[in-house]
Design a protein around this motif. Structure first.
Motif, PDB file in Angstrom:
ATOM      1  N   UNK A 113       0.799  -1.177  -0.024  1.00 28.32           N
ATOM      2  CA  UNK A 113       0.193  -0.011   0.102  1.00 28.32           C
ATOM      3  C   UNK A 113       0.764   1.160   0.007  1.00 28.32           C
ATOM      4  N   UNK A 114       2.064   1.489   0.955  1.00 30.63           N
ATOM      5  CA  UNK A 114       2.698   2.341   0.891  1.00 30.63           C
ATOM      6  C   UNK A 114       3.570   2.442  -0.386  1.00 30.63           C
ATOM      7  N   UNK A 115       3.894   1.692  -1.056  1.00 31.18           N
ATOM      8  CA  UNK A 115       4.524   1.520  -2.351  1.00 31.18           C
ATOM      9  C   UNK A 115       3.587   2.076  -3.360  1.00 31.18           C
ATOM     10  N   UNK A 116       2.389   1.803  -3.434  1.00 25.33           N
ATOM     11  CA  UNK A 116       1.379   2.228  -4.499  1.00 25.33           C
ATOM     12  C   UNK A 116       1.276   3.936  -4.121  1.00 25.33           C
ATOM     13  N   UNK A 117       1.372   4.247  -3.087  1.00 30.14           N
ATOM     14  CA  UNK A 117       1.257   5.480  -2.448  1.00 30.14           C
ATOM     15  C   UNK A 117       2.282   6.348  -3.024  1.00 30.14           C
ATOM     16  N   UNK A 118       3.586   5.759  -2.824  1.00 27.20           N
ATOM     17  CA  UNK A 118       4.643   6.323  -3.411  1.00 27.20           C
ATOM     18  C   UNK A 118       4.568   6.653  -4.860  1.00 27.20           C
ATOM     19  N   UNK A 119       3.985   5.422  -5.655  1.00 32.21           N
ATOM     20  CA  UNK A 119       4.125   5.533  -7.190  1.00 32.21           C
ATOM     21  C   UNK A 119       3.110   6.527  -7.321  1.00 32.21           C
ATOM     22  N   UNK A 127       3.899  13.963  -9.506  1.00 34.28           N
ATOM     23  CA  UNK A 127       4.858  14.940  -9.562  1.00 34.28           C
ATOM     24  C   UNK A 127       5.909  14.806 -10.458  1.00 34.28           C
ATOM     25  N   UNK A 128       5.518  14.020 -11.485  1.00 28.82           N
ATOM     26  CA  UNK A 128       6.355  13.695 -12.722  1.00 28.82           C
ATOM     27  C   UNK A 128       7.710  13.214 -12.306  1.00 28.82           C
ATOM     28  N   UNK A 129       7.937  12.592 -11.237  1.00 28.40           N
ATOM     29  CA  UNK A 129       9.231  11.955 -10.950  1.00 28.40           C
ATOM     30  C   UNK A 129       9.091  10.561 -11.547  1.00 28.40           C
ATOM     31  N   UNK A 130      10.384  10.279 -12.292  1.00 28.07           N
ATOM     32  CA  UNK A 130      10.242   8.731 -12.779  1.00 28.07           C
ATOM     33  C   UNK A 130      10.921   7.898 -11.946  1.00 28.07           C
ATOM     34  N   UNK A 131      10.090   6.989 -11.551  1.00 33.19           N
ATOM     35  CA  UNK A 131      10.896   5.781 -10.553  1.00 33.19           C
ATOM     36  C   UNK A 131      10.720   4.393 -11.278  1.00 33.19           C
ATOM     37  N   UNK A 132      10.239   4.284 -12.532  1.00 32.93           N
ATOM     38  CA  UNK A 132      10.069   3.014 -13.248  1.00 32.93           C
ATOM     39  C   UNK A 132       8.798   2.389 -13.250  1.00 32.93           C
ATOM     40  N   UNK A 133       8.028   2.787 -12.231  1.00 33.87           N
ATOM     41  CA  UNK A 133       6.682   2.504 -12.151  1.00 33.87           C
ATOM     42  C   UNK A 133       5.356   3.355 -12.441  1.00 33.87           C
ATOM     43  N   UNK A 134       4.591   3.059 -13.155  1.00 34.66           N
ATOM     44  CA  UNK A 134       3.603   4.042 -13.369  1.00 34.66           C
ATOM     45  C   UNK A 134       2.162   3.275 -12.955  1.00 34.66           C
ATOM     46  N   UNK A 135       1.312   4.092 -12.400  1.00 32.04           N
ATOM     47  CA  UNK A 135      -0.079   3.614 -12.166  1.00 32.04           C
ATOM     48  C   UNK A 135      -0.980   3.381 -13.459  1.00 32.04           C
ATOM     49  N   UNK A 178      -6.189  -7.203 -15.174  1.00 31.24           N
ATOM     50  CA  UNK A 178      -6.146  -6.826 -16.573  1.00 31.24           C
ATOM     51  C   UNK A 178      -4.611  -6.745 -17.036  1.00 31.24           C
ATOM     52  N   UNK A 179      -4.034  -6.101 -16.166  1.00 28.80           N
ATOM     53  CA  UNK A 179      -2.534  -5.662 -16.661  1.00 28.80           C
ATOM     54  C   UNK A 179      -1.619  -6.898 -16.529  1.00 28.80           C
ATOM     55  N   UNK A 180      -2.210  -7.886 -15.612  1.00 27.07           N
ATOM     56  CA  UNK A 180      -1.438  -9.385 -15.799  1.00 27.07           C
ATOM     57  C   UNK A 180      -2.169  -9.947 -16.859  1.00 27.07           C
ATOM     58  N   UNK A 216       8.937  -5.077 -17.513  1.00 26.83           N
ATOM     59  CA  UNK A 216       9.312  -5.985 -16.314  1.00 26.83           C
ATOM     60  C   UNK A 216       8.888  -5.329 -15.043  1.00 26.83           C
ATOM     61  N   UNK A 217       8.909  -3.865 -15.078  1.00 22.31           N
ATOM     62  CA  UNK A 217       8.322  -3.392 -13.923  1.00 22.31           C
ATOM     63  C   UNK A 217       6.800  -3.499 -13.631  1.00 22.31           C
ATOM     64  N   UNK A 218       6.295  -3.346 -14.739  1.00 23.71           N
ATOM     65  CA  UNK A 218       4.634  -3.573 -14.727  1.00 23.71           C
ATOM     66  C   UNK A 218       4.476  -4.824 -14.327  1.00 23.71           C
ATOM     67  N   UNK A 219       4.912  -5.810 -14.959  1.00 22.94           N
ATOM     68  CA  UNK A 219       5.018  -7.211 -14.737  1.00 22.94           C
ATOM     69  C   UNK A 219       4.955  -7.661 -13.228  1.00 22.94           C
ATOM     70  N   UNK A 220       6.119  -7.207 -12.693  1.00 30.79           N
ATOM     71  CA  UNK A 220       6.350  -7.358 -11.134  1.00 30.79           C
ATOM     72  C   UNK A 220       5.405  -6.684 -10.340  1.00 30.79           C
ATOM     73  N   UNK A 221       5.010  -5.592 -10.540  1.00 29.63           N
ATOM     74  CA  UNK A 221       3.714  -4.997  -9.846  1.00 29.63           C
ATOM     75  C   UNK A 221       2.305  -5.518 -10.095  1.00 29.63           C
TER      76      UNK A 221
END
Length: 156
Positions: free
Chosen positions: A17-23, A29-37, A78-80, A97-102
Motif C-alpha cells: 500500500x505504501x509502495x502504491x502511495x509512493x508510485x 509530481x512527474x518523477x520517474x521511478x520506473x513504475x507508473x499507475x 487486466x494488466x497481468x 518488467x516493472x509492470x509485470x512485477x507490480x
C-alpha cells in the motif's frame, strides 16, 4: 492474528500500500521511478478503499479480505492478462518488467491473504482456552454458585 505467516502477509499488504502511495505521488509530481499507475484516479480510489479493507484484514474479517482481493484483482488483473498475452505472443520487452512485477505482486498478495484468512482457524471472536472455558463461560455454574451464596445466612 495467530501465526507468523499472517503477520508477514498483512505487513506485506501494508508495505505494498505504501509502495502504491509512493508510485501515485511520484507520478503526480512527474518523477520517474520506473513504475507508473495504470489509471491515476482509480489508483487514488484504490488507495483510499484499501485502508478499511486492511484494517478488516488485521481483524481477520473474511468479507474485508475478499473485498481487498477483489479490488486488486480487478485493478491489476487486466494488466497481468496483458503481460501474459505479450509473453505468449513473444512481444514482451524489458520495459514491461516493472509492470509485470507490480501486477504479479498486486494479484499475489491479496490471494495469499484471502487464503490465510479463510483457512486460519483462529479468527477474531473464536479465541479461547479449553482449560478455562468451562469455568468462565459456564452460566450454569454461575447460577449454582449464586443459589448457594443466597442460602448462607450469616448472623453477626
Amino acid at each position: 492474528m495467530a501465526s507468523m505467516i499472517s503477520y508477514l502477509l498483512t505487513f506485506l499488504s501494508i508495505m505494498f500500500w505504501f509502495f502504491r502511495l509512493i508510485v501515485a505521488y511520484c507520478f503526480s509530481m512527474e518523477i520517474d521511478i520506473g513504475f507508473e499507475p495504470l489509471n491515476m484516479w482509480v489508483e487514488i480510489a484504490l488507495l483510499f478503499a484499501s485502508v478499511p479493507c486492511i484494517i478488516l484484514m488485521i481483524r481477520r474479517n473474511l468479507l474485508g479480505t475478499f473485498i481487498y482481493a477483489f479490488m486488486y484483482w480487478m485493478y491489476f488483473g487486466s494488466d497481468l492478462i496483458m503481460i501474459i498475452n505479450s509473453i505468449l505472443q513473444g512481444t514482451f520487452t524489458s520495459s514491461m518488467t516493472s509492470t509485470a512485477v507490480a501486477a504479479i505482486v498486486g494479484v499475489g498478495i491479496p490471494v495469499f491473504n484471502l487464503f490465510d484468512v479463510y483457512l486460519n482457524k483462529n479468527r477474531a471472536g473464536k479465541f479461547g482456552d479449553k482449560k478455562t472455558d468451562w469455568f468462565y463461560k459456564n452460566k450454569d455454574y454461575d447460577r449454582q454458585f449464586d443459589e448457594r451464596a443466597d442460602k448462607n445466612n450469616y448472623k453477626f
